[in-house]
Design a protein around this motif. Structure first.
Motif, PDB file in Angstrom:
ATOM      1  N   UNK A   1     -24.910 -57.166 -92.504  1.00  0.00           N
ATOM      2  CA  UNK A   1     -24.314 -56.325 -91.464  1.00  0.00           C
ATOM      3  C   UNK A   1     -23.211 -55.462 -92.071  1.00  0.00           C
ATOM      4  N   UNK A   2     -22.423 -56.057 -92.964  1.00  0.00           N
ATOM      5  CA  UNK A   2     -21.347 -55.305 -93.633  1.00  0.00           C
ATOM      6  C   UNK A   2     -21.949 -54.184 -94.486  1.00  0.00           C
ATOM      7  N   UNK A   3     -23.040 -54.484 -95.179  1.00  0.00           N
ATOM      8  CA  UNK A   3     -23.664 -53.468 -96.039  1.00  0.00           C
ATOM      9  C   UNK A   3     -24.192 -52.293 -95.197  1.00  0.00           C
ATOM     10  N   UNK A   4     -24.776 -52.626 -94.044  1.00  0.00           N
ATOM     11  CA  UNK A   4     -25.313 -51.572 -93.178  1.00  0.00           C
ATOM     12  C   UNK A   4     -24.180 -50.680 -92.674  1.00  0.00           C
ATOM     13  N   UNK A   5     -23.124 -51.316 -92.156  1.00  0.00           N
ATOM     14  CA  UNK A   5     -21.986 -50.547 -91.645  1.00  0.00           C
ATOM     15  C   UNK A   5     -21.376 -49.706 -92.767  1.00  0.00           C
ATOM     16  N   UNK A   6     -21.260 -50.309 -93.950  1.00  0.00           N
ATOM     17  CA  UNK A   6     -20.693 -49.599 -95.093  1.00  0.00           C
ATOM     18  C   UNK A   6     -21.515 -48.375 -95.459  1.00  0.00           C
ATOM     19  N   UNK A   7     -22.849 -48.516 -95.478  1.00  0.00           N
ATOM     20  CA  UNK A   7     -23.701 -47.383 -95.844  1.00  0.00           C
ATOM     21  C   UNK A   7     -23.575 -46.246 -94.855  1.00  0.00           C
ATOM     22  N   UNK A   8     -23.285 -46.586 -93.602  1.00  0.00           N
ATOM     23  CA  UNK A   8     -23.221 -45.550 -92.569  1.00  0.00           C
ATOM     24  C   UNK A   8     -21.831 -44.929 -92.473  1.00  0.00           C
ATOM     25  N   UNK A   9     -20.799 -45.776 -92.498  1.00  0.00           N
ATOM     26  CA  UNK A   9     -19.474 -45.268 -92.153  1.00  0.00           C
ATOM     27  C   UNK A   9     -18.541 -44.983 -93.327  1.00  0.00           C
ATOM     28  N   UNK A  10     -18.796 -45.569 -94.461  1.00  0.00           N
ATOM     29  CA  UNK A  10     -17.895 -45.336 -95.594  1.00  0.00           C
ATOM     30  C   UNK A  10     -18.062 -43.905 -96.090  1.00  0.00           C
ATOM     31  N   UNK A  11     -16.928 -43.239 -96.294  1.00  0.00           N
ATOM     32  CA  UNK A  11     -16.991 -41.847 -96.715  1.00  0.00           C
ATOM     33  C   UNK A  11     -16.934 -41.698 -98.232  1.00  0.00           C
TER      34      UNK A  11
END
Ligand SMILES: [Zn+2]
Length: 104
Positions: free
Chosen positions: A70-80
């Motif tokens: 879940x962290x990896x998914x959020x990171x791929x989407x929201x990390x700039x």
């Protein structure tokens, strides 16, 4: 045999395609970054036995749990941050690769 081939193909070669897709001009650097995400498998050192080709990694190792994914998914989407984002994408792809092993 075919399973190992697909596994290592995805782990090492397919990420080259991702690296190229991510930024053509820096694909070599990106590839190295994606290769570095393989280090996530270091969490296997807490496992017993250390290596078992028939074991499904997903939800077995600490960095292969659904929480981590879940962290990896959020990171791929929201990390700039460009490199950090690529690391998350790499980790996510790694989980997909490991997950395919669980389907065999
Ligand atoms: Zn793994």
């Amino acid at each position: 045999m075919l399973q190992s081939f697909i596994h290592y193909f995805l782990h090492f070669i397919a990420i080259g395609a991702i690296a190229y897709w991510y930024d053509k001009k820096q694909w070599k650097k990106n590839w190295l970054i994606l290769l570095a995400t393989m280090l996530v498998d270091l969490d296997h050192v807490f496992a017993d036995p250390l290596f078992d080709p028939d074991r499904c990694s997903i939800n077995y190792h600490p960095l292969h749990t659904y929480y981590a994914i879940a962290v990896y998914i959020l990171g791929s989407i929201f990390v700039k941050h460009k490199i950090l984002k690529l690391v998350f994408i790499g980790l996510l792809f790694h989980m997909i690769t490991d997950f395919i092993d669980c389907l065999w």
